[in-house]
Design a protein around this motif. Sequence first.
Motif, PDB file in Angstrom:
ATOM      1  N   GLY A  38       0.828  -1.198   0.000  1.00 39.30           N
ATOM      2  CA  GLY A  38       0.000   0.000   0.000  1.00 39.30           C
ATOM      3  C   GLY A  38       0.862   1.247   0.000  1.00 39.30           C
ATOM      4  N   LEU A  39       0.697   2.078   1.011  1.00 36.73           N
ATOM      5  CA  LEU A  39       1.428   3.340   1.090  1.00 36.73           C
ATOM      6  C   LEU A  39       2.933   3.099   1.158  1.00 36.73           C
ATOM      7  CD1 LEU A  39       1.315   6.435   1.416  1.00 36.73           C
ATOM      8  CD2 LEU A  39       1.112   6.054   3.892  1.00 36.73           C
ATOM      9  N   ILE A  40       3.661   3.783   0.301  1.00 34.20           N
ATOM     10  CA  ILE A  40       5.115   3.633   0.222  1.00 34.20           C
ATOM     11  C   ILE A  40       5.718   5.013  -0.036  1.00 34.20           C
ATOM     12  CG2 ILE A  40       5.252   3.181  -2.255  1.00 34.20           C
ATOM     13  CD1 ILE A  40       7.095   1.018   0.281  1.00 34.20           C
ATOM     14  N   GLU A  41       6.932   5.231   0.430  1.00 29.19           N
ATOM     15  CA  GLU A  41       7.524   6.575   0.366  1.00 29.19           C
ATOM     16  C   GLU A  41       7.734   7.065  -1.053  1.00 29.19           C
ATOM     17  OE1 GLU A  41      11.350   9.082   2.134  1.00 29.19           O
ATOM     18  OE2 GLU A  41      11.178   6.916   2.484  1.00 29.19           O
ATOM     19  N   SER A  42       8.189   6.190  -1.946  1.00 27.75           N
ATOM     20  CA  SER A  42       8.465   6.611  -3.320  1.00 27.75           C
ATOM     21  C   SER A  42       8.411   5.404  -4.238  1.00 27.75           C
ATOM     22  CB  SER A  42       9.842   7.271  -3.420  1.00 27.75           C
ATOM     23  OG  SER A  42      10.873   6.305  -3.245  1.00 27.75           O
ATOM     24  N   LEU A  43       8.240   5.667  -5.525  1.00 24.80           N
ATOM     25  CA  LEU A  43       8.218   4.561  -6.481  1.00 24.80           C
ATOM     26  C   LEU A  43       9.594   3.928  -6.677  1.00 24.80           C
ATOM     27  CD1 LEU A  43       5.337   5.490  -6.853  1.00 24.80           C
ATOM     28  CD2 LEU A  43       5.571   5.063  -9.297  1.00 24.80           C
ATOM     29  N   PRO A  44      10.692   4.684  -6.672  1.00 28.13           N
ATOM     30  CA  PRO A  44      12.000   4.008  -6.703  1.00 28.13           C
ATOM     31  C   PRO A  44      12.185   3.056  -5.521  1.00 28.13           C
ATOM     32  CG  PRO A  44      12.269   6.300  -7.320  1.00 28.13           C
ATOM     33  CD  PRO A  44      10.839   6.151  -6.842  1.00 28.13           C
ATOM     34  N   LEU A  45      11.726   3.462  -4.335  1.00 25.10           N
ATOM     35  CA  LEU A  45      11.808   2.568  -3.179  1.00 25.10           C
ATOM     36  C   LEU A  45      10.910   1.351  -3.379  1.00 25.10           C
ATOM     37  CD1 LEU A  45      12.075   3.507   0.511  1.00 25.10           C
ATOM     38  CD2 LEU A  45      10.327   1.860  -0.158  1.00 25.10           C
ATOM     39  N   LEU A  46       9.732   1.545  -3.962  1.00 24.46           N
ATOM     40  CA  LEU A  46       8.834   0.431  -4.236  1.00 24.46           C
ATOM     41  C   LEU A  46       9.500  -0.591  -5.139  1.00 24.46           C
ATOM     42  CD1 LEU A  46       6.111  -1.021  -4.204  1.00 24.46           C
ATOM     43  CD2 LEU A  46       5.357   0.514  -6.042  1.00 24.46           C
ATOM     44  N   LEU A  47      10.178  -0.141  -6.186  1.00 16.23           N
ATOM     45  CA  LEU A  47      10.853  -1.065  -7.093  1.00 16.23           C
ATOM     46  C   LEU A  47      11.943  -1.842  -6.364  1.00 16.23           C
ATOM     47  CD1 LEU A  47      11.260  -2.266  -9.868  1.00 16.23           C
ATOM     48  CD2 LEU A  47      12.713  -0.306 -10.434  1.00 16.23           C
ATOM     49  N   LYS A  48      12.692  -1.171  -5.512  1.00  9.11           N
ATOM     50  CA  LYS A  48      13.722  -1.868  -4.733  1.00  9.11           C
ATOM     51  C   LYS A  48      13.091  -2.925  -3.832  1.00  9.11           C
ATOM     52  CE  LYS A  48      16.999   2.010  -4.548  1.00  9.11           C
ATOM     53  NZ  LYS A  48      17.676   2.995  -3.653  1.00  9.11           N
ATOM     54  N   LEU A  49      11.969  -2.579  -3.217  1.00 10.72           N
ATOM     55  CA  LEU A  49      11.286  -3.509  -2.324  1.00 10.72           C
ATOM     56  C   LEU A  49      10.763  -4.719  -3.092  1.00 10.72           C
ATOM     57  CD1 LEU A  49      10.111  -4.249   0.440  1.00 10.72           C
ATOM     58  CD2 LEU A  49       8.127  -2.823  -0.109  1.00 10.72           C
ATOM     59  N   ILE A  50      10.131  -4.467  -4.231  1.00 10.10           N
ATOM     60  CA  ILE A  50       9.600  -5.575  -5.028  1.00 10.10           C
ATOM     61  C   ILE A  50      10.728  -6.487  -5.490  1.00 10.10           C
ATOM     62  CG2 ILE A  50       8.517  -6.140  -7.236  1.00 10.10           C
ATOM     63  CD1 ILE A  50       6.737  -3.678  -6.869  1.00 10.10           C
ATOM     64  N   SER A  51      11.824  -5.919  -5.945  1.00 10.44           N
ATOM     65  CA  SER A  51      12.958  -6.731  -6.398  1.00 10.44           C
ATOM     66  C   SER A  51      13.494  -7.586  -5.258  1.00 10.44           C
ATOM     67  CB  SER A  51      14.067  -5.835  -6.955  1.00 10.44           C
ATOM     68  OG  SER A  51      13.609  -5.090  -8.066  1.00 10.44           O
ATOM     69  N   TRP A  52      13.547  -7.003  -4.075  1.00  9.08           N
ATOM     70  CA  TRP A  52      14.011  -7.750  -2.902  1.00  9.08           C
ATOM     71  C   TRP A  52      13.037  -8.862  -2.539  1.00  9.08           C
ATOM     72  CZ3 TRP A  52      12.061  -8.212   2.139  1.00  9.08           C
ATOM     73  CH2 TRP A  52      12.939  -8.771   3.077  1.00  9.08           C
ATOM     74  N   LEU A  53      11.734  -8.577  -2.595  1.00  7.92           N
ATOM     75  CA  LEU A  53      10.728  -9.599  -2.293  1.00  7.92           C
ATOM     76  C   LEU A  53      10.825 -10.765  -3.273  1.00  7.92           C
ATOM     77  CD1 LEU A  53       7.656  -7.298  -1.557  1.00  7.92           C
ATOM     78  CD2 LEU A  53       8.883  -8.707   0.120  1.00  7.92           C
ATOM     79  N   LYS A  54      11.008 -10.452  -4.548  1.00 10.37           N
ATOM     80  CA  LYS A  54      11.118 -11.502  -5.561  1.00 10.37           C
ATOM     81  C   LYS A  54      12.391 -12.329  -5.359  1.00 10.37           C
ATOM     82  CE  LYS A  54       7.393 -10.904  -8.134  1.00 10.37           C
ATOM     83  NZ  LYS A  54       7.407 -10.650  -9.568  1.00 10.37           N
ATOM     84  N   ALA A  55      13.436 -11.714  -4.830  1.00 13.08           N
ATOM     85  CA  ALA A  55      14.656 -12.464  -4.532  1.00 13.08           C
ATOM     86  C   ALA A  55      14.431 -13.439  -3.374  1.00 13.08           C
ATOM     87  CB  ALA A  55      15.801 -11.507  -4.198  1.00 13.08           C
ATOM     88  N   GLN A  56      13.576 -13.063  -2.424  1.00 12.41           N
ATOM     89  CA  GLN A  56      13.257 -13.959  -1.305  1.00 12.41           C
ATOM     90  C   GLN A  56      12.365 -15.116  -1.760  1.00 12.41           C
ATOM     91  OE1 GLN A  56      15.031 -12.846   1.422  1.00 12.41           O
ATOM     92  NE2 GLN A  56      15.488 -11.231  -0.083  1.00 12.41           N
ATOM     93  N   ASN A  57      11.428 -14.809  -2.661  1.00  9.85           N
ATOM     94  CA  ASN A  57      10.477 -15.813  -3.145  1.00  9.85           C
ATOM     95  C   ASN A  57      10.085 -15.459  -4.572  1.00  9.85           C
ATOM     96  OD1 ASN A  57       8.410 -17.580  -3.698  1.00  9.85           O
ATOM     97  ND2 ASN A  57       7.069 -16.923  -2.026  1.00  9.85           N
ATOM     98  N   PRO A  58      10.739 -16.064  -5.574  1.00  3.42           N
ATOM     99  CA  PRO A  58      10.450 -15.715  -6.968  1.00  3.42           C
ATOM    100  C   PRO A  58       9.002 -15.948  -7.378  1.00  3.42           C
ATOM    101  CG  PRO A  58      12.509 -16.952  -6.796  1.00  3.42           C
ATOM    102  CD  PRO A  58      11.852 -17.029  -5.452  1.00  3.42           C
ATOM    103  N   ALA A  59       8.287 -16.816  -6.642  1.00  4.21           N
ATOM    104  CA  ALA A  59       6.909 -17.142  -7.008  1.00  4.21           C
ATOM    105  C   ALA A  59       5.887 -16.233  -6.334  1.00  4.21           C
ATOM    106  CB  ALA A  59       6.607 -18.599  -6.654  1.00  4.21           C
TER     107      ALA A  59
END
Length: 262
Positions: free
Chosen positions: A89-110
């Motif tokens: 949901g609420l996130i500080e910035s879209l660049p931070l969102l992309l970093k977070l999503i990339s990190w989440l996918k690294a933890q669980n690609p599925a």
Amino acid sequence: MTDVEDNSLNPMRPYALTIAGFDPSAGAGVLADVKTLEASGVYGLGACTALTVQNDVRFDRVSWVPLADIQDQIQVLLARFRVDFIKVGLIESLPLLLKLISWLKAQNPAVRIVWDPVLKATAGYEFHAQPDAELLQTICRELALITPNRPEALRLLPAASPEAAAEALAAWCAVLLKGGHADGPEATDLLLLGGERHTLSAPRLPHGEKHGSGCVLSSAVLARLALGDDLATACQSGKAYTAAFLGSNTTLLGYHFISTLL
């Protein structure tokens, strides 16, 4: 040795994670998301991205949680629980969102991620200006679903209409365009999925405006995905849950009920 809990040990309650802001009124953000997940038959986990000073009609300020602290909150959960479904949901910035999503996918690609793009608080506070289109495209390609309302769709991608903006977003991921800001006797959401258009309608209620309704809808959809529904069915069920929430009382803070879909 890992201490990850196998979901088979808890077959009636899959886990789902919301990554969102903290709203003291519990009408929106992490608290509203977890209430929705729990009422829908899912065990709700939460990570906080922002501490807000607000209630259902007033927004004073926000303090952002650093990315490293968000990751630490999530990491301790992923070390214990299997999480295949996440809402942001609420996130500080879209660049931070992309970093977070990339990190989440690294933890669980599925992992399947739903993004509810909170760009403006109900009380009027604006969080984000129009994002860079290339960055937005990169983010959307990693999502299972994005759930903008009509003003948010136009802010994400300026177009002749919210529907046109949603169509453009749908080239990158599935889109659930929320129709609460439109006029007419019915509130109609539009799901754009794999080249198909699905309309989801419910009667517009005389006292149906609720603080955090977008949070509730996206979390209800996430819950149904975690319970095994396909995306179209999950959106239909999420719409039904949200309609019951909107009609629960005449105030701006709705009530949650155990879903009859369980």
